[in-house]
Design a protein around this motif. Sequence first.
Motif, short mmCIF file in Angstrom:
data_model
loop_
_atom_site.label_atom_id
_atom_site.label_comp_id
_atom_site.label_asym_id
_atom_site.label_seq_id
_atom_site.Cartn_x
_atom_site.Cartn_y
_atom_site.Cartn_z
N SER A 25 1.69 -0.87 1.29
CA SER A 25 2.17 -2.25 0.67
C SER A 25 3.29 -1.73 -0.30
O SER A 25 3.56 -0.59 -0.76
N PHE A 295 -2.85 -9.00 -6.27
CA PHE A 295 -1.66 -9.16 -6.00
C PHE A 295 -1.08 -10.40 -6.13
O PHE A 295 -1.59 -11.58 -5.55
N SER A 297 3.46 -12.10 -6.54
CA SER A 297 4.89 -11.88 -6.06
C SER A 297 5.60 -10.50 -6.69
O SER A 297 6.46 -10.08 -6.12
N SER A 300 3.16 -6.93 -5.14
CA SER A 300 2.98 -7.56 -3.83
C SER A 300 2.19 -6.55 -2.77
O SER A 300 2.55 -5.65 -2.49
N ASP A 302 2.79 -7.38 0.38
CA ASP A 302 3.35 -7.38 1.53
C ASP A 302 3.73 -5.88 1.96
O ASP A 302 3.88 -5.04 1.05
#
Length: 385
Positions: A25, A295, A297, A300, A302
């Motif tokens: 991530s 988590f 923005s 993150s 992602d």
Amino acid sequence: MASESYKVPEKMIKNVFDLNPWYFSKAYEEYLAFLHRLNDSVVGVHTTADMRCSDLVIDFIDMLDTLEKWIYEIPLEDTSEQRFGNKAYRRFYERLCKEATELLSRVLPPNTQGALIELVPYFTEAFGNATRIDYGSGHEANFLILLFCLQKMHVFTDNDNQVLILRIFHKYLRVCRHLQMKFKMEPAGSRGVHAIDDFQFAPFIFGSAQLIGSKNLVPDSYLKETVVEANAHLSLFLDCVKFINQTKTGPFHEHSNQLWNISAVPHWKKVNSGMFKMYEGEVLKKFPVVQHMMFGSLFSFDRSETMKESTEDCIPASHDPSMPPIACQMPQRAPAQHGMFSFQIPSVANTSTVRSSSVVESGDLRNLHKEKHPEEHCPPPMAEP
């Protein structure tokens, strides 16, 4: 970042199958890079070194001072039936959750107030758990994540890295120790003598960096209580060892076996790199710790665009796509790569020419230490839990 893009952080690591996405991530990659920047900024720098503190840093320290005043104000409850955890801690935590938004809003610049919904959860989770009345390296990580988010928002810059560790984080440690001592907080997920410390981890990383290049203090030095007392103000590492000496009884090799073993490492640079490996292995890659991470923005979950795990990278550009993929040739694992404090000791004869070298794994550190200190007799290490 526009205020509407901030969001309340949520837990994403809900089972062990979520660990792999976590390793790849953006949060994992950026957080580790942040820790390395902080670490590099304090190499050879004493805790008492002069440094410029901005008004923002002073306000942040004042906010932590406010929390410490609360600790003094809260009376203890009767704990005759409890070994750990004074329930009065819950009053501190309740007040923290109630006033956290206001405390942070006073510190943050006006143009970053929209980020409060994302920052407050990290702040409140940085001082322990009210249900279990415990504290551990996961709570410590929440405070570092808070600093990471503030730097990502450009509230702090890389020029503030020294101050973040030696002023703000140092003050945070003082507050946490006060909480641990007054409310008898239980170590969260403690592995006993197999852990580097009951409560903290990061100060051992940054503190070992501070001692890199020291001519008077070698890793062996922190076993001597008088040396630790005289130099604890110079390094977070020695400050932590001093706190251990004050709160634990018995031989050092029994109550802090990992630290005792690490003292055999020849120099601080190797201790520092080993601490980073250990932090990854014992904190960032342990499900019981990271399952509580949140988590949003800024931090993150992602997938990072720069980290890859597919076999595509192993296929040479000249490979015929019509043919089956060539099996990945993984690089040979270096000897003792899994050892957190593996290092090479040259075998030197009568000259300064290195004849050969052998790799010493972390499990062999005890033997090295025995050779250096034959007068110390200690029992064999306890079995892993």
